[in-house]
Design a protein around this motif. Sequence first.
Motif, PDB file in Angstrom:
ATOM      1  N   ARG A   1      -3.745  -0.449  -6.726  1.00 15.44           N
ATOM      2  CA  ARG A   1      -4.234  -0.669  -5.360  1.00 15.44           C
ATOM      3  C   ARG A   1      -5.336  -1.717  -5.338  1.00 15.44           C
ATOM      4  NH1 ARG A   1      -4.333   2.247  -0.652  1.00 15.44           N
ATOM      5  NH2 ARG A   1      -5.765   0.572  -0.073  1.00 15.44           N
TER       6      ARG A   1
ATOM      7  N   HIS B   1      -2.945   5.508  -8.902  1.00 14.53           N
ATOM      8  CA  HIS B   1      -2.613   4.182  -8.398  1.00 14.53           C
ATOM      9  C   HIS B   1      -3.842   3.308  -8.142  1.00 14.53           C
ATOM     10  CE1 HIS B   1      -3.178   6.572  -4.606  1.00 14.53           C
ATOM     11  NE2 HIS B   1      -3.979   5.533  -4.361  1.00 14.53           N
ATOM     12  N   GLN B   2      -5.023   3.761  -8.548  1.00 20.63           N
ATOM     13  CA  GLN B   2      -6.228   3.030  -8.176  1.00 20.63           C
ATOM     14  C   GLN B   2      -6.254   1.604  -8.725  1.00 20.63           C
ATOM     15  OE1 GLN B   2      -7.198   5.099  -5.459  1.00 20.63           O
ATOM     16  NE2 GLN B   2      -8.863   3.694  -5.969  1.00 20.63           N
TER      17      GLN B   2
ATOM     18  N   LYS C   1       0.834  -1.210   0.000  1.00 19.36           N
ATOM     19  CA  LYS C   1       0.000   0.000   0.000  1.00 19.36           C
ATOM     20  C   LYS C   1       0.867   1.257   0.000  1.00 19.36           C
ATOM     21  CE  LYS C   1      -2.628  -0.622   3.585  1.00 19.36           C
ATOM     22  NZ  LYS C   1      -3.642  -0.303   4.604  1.00 19.36           N
ATOM     23  N   VAL C   2       1.893   1.273   0.825  1.00 17.34           N
ATOM     24  CA  VAL C   2       2.798   2.430   0.883  1.00 17.34           C
ATOM     25  C   VAL C   2       3.441   2.657  -0.479  1.00 17.34           C
ATOM     26  CG1 VAL C   2       4.935   3.302   1.896  1.00 17.34           C
ATOM     27  CG2 VAL C   2       3.228   2.205   3.355  1.00 17.34           C
TER      28      VAL C   2
ATOM     29  N   CYS D   1       2.281   1.716  -3.490  1.00 21.56           N
ATOM     30  CA  CYS D   1       1.283   2.195  -4.458  1.00 21.56           C
ATOM     31  C   CYS D   1       0.907   3.652  -4.203  1.00 21.56           C
ATOM     32  CB  CYS D   1       0.038   1.322  -4.398  1.00 21.56           C
ATOM     33  SG  CYS D   1       0.237  -0.359  -5.031  1.00 21.56           S
ATOM     34  N   ASN D   2       0.756   4.019  -2.943  1.00 24.13           N
ATOM     35  CA  ASN D   2       0.249   5.346  -2.598  1.00 24.13           C
ATOM     36  C   ASN D   2       1.226   6.472  -2.888  1.00 24.13           C
ATOM     37  OD1 ASN D   2      -2.134   4.188  -1.755  1.00 24.13           O
ATOM     38  ND2 ASN D   2      -1.647   4.263   0.424  1.00 24.13           N
ATOM     39  N   ARG D   3       2.468   6.121  -3.174  1.00 31.43           N
ATOM     40  CA  ARG D   3       3.436   7.170  -3.498  1.00 31.43           C
ATOM     41  C   ARG D   3       3.188   7.754  -4.885  1.00 31.43           C
ATOM     42  NH1 ARG D   3       9.305   4.422  -3.962  1.00 31.43           N
ATOM     43  NH2 ARG D   3       9.865   6.602  -4.261  1.00 31.43           N
ATOM     44  N   TYR D   4       2.402   7.060  -5.704  1.00 29.76           N
ATOM     45  CA  TYR D   4       2.096   7.516  -7.061  1.00 29.76           C
ATOM     46  C   TYR D   4       0.666   8.024  -7.132  1.00 29.76           C
ATOM     47  CZ  TYR D   4       6.347   4.892  -8.019  1.00 29.76           C
ATOM     48  OH  TYR D   4       7.634   4.428  -7.989  1.00 29.76           O
ATOM     49  N   GLU D   5       0.481   9.098  -7.884  1.00 29.89           N
ATOM     50  CA  GLU D   5      -0.827   9.757  -7.916  1.00 29.89           C
ATOM     51  C   GLU D   5      -1.903   8.863  -8.516  1.00 29.89           C
ATOM     52  OE1 GLU D   5      -2.888  13.923  -9.553  1.00 29.89           O
ATOM     53  OE2 GLU D   5      -0.730  13.543  -9.801  1.00 29.89           O
TER      54      GLU D   5
END
Length: 219
Positions: A139, A135-136, A126-127, A129-133
């Motif tokens: 995720r 990412h849905q 999750k960390v 994936c969440n670094r990229y705008e």
Amino acid sequence: VLFCFHYHIVDENSLIDNSCSQFFSGTGEQFFEQCFSLIIEKELLNPPWNKLIRKSLIDQNNIRFTPEFSICEDMAFSIDLLRNSNQLILNNKAYYNYFLKSSGTLVFKFHENYFEALTDFYNKAKVYCNRYENHQKQRNEIDSLYSRLTMMYLKMISCYDGWNKEKKQDRIRQIIKDDTFRKALDASTLNHKKRIMKGLIKAGAYRMIYAIYSTGHSK
């Protein structure tokens, strides 16, 4: 560098090609956008033996296998590699034969802390994936993978000979009440059978889950 592999089906003495259609070389962000979904689908993320890694990348970022886990630690290790890599290559050719006892079936040793190890991987993913705008999509794939593997573990618990019925049901109850799992389950994309199981999990029906999995009526 990541490369592909074949599944060697021992019972049939046959090879199933698991190579990719595309070769990639680019930045970490480009890799996430273009290749992360593919390596999840092809299970190229999971093992350490299909990767060539600069030792300096490991040393400078103190990337290590988590010692308290003897399962899923390779997946968490791979996520740490991706998160700290600025340049990646996906070689779409297969150089390794991965032995399976029968087509599509892996034989797992039962690990009491499998869920905790899997959750450690999921939190790291999750960390990452969440670094990229944008990412849905990625995720969703991580949420779905985590949910599917947790359901697989619920079945393993139900069929495990080393625990009595009460201990199995108690462990299932603990897992399906876990907030991290329930949130991932809400966000996941699952097939029809697993959507039925999802409903039972959301309802907290741990006895029913045990009954279904222990009689082998669900896959």
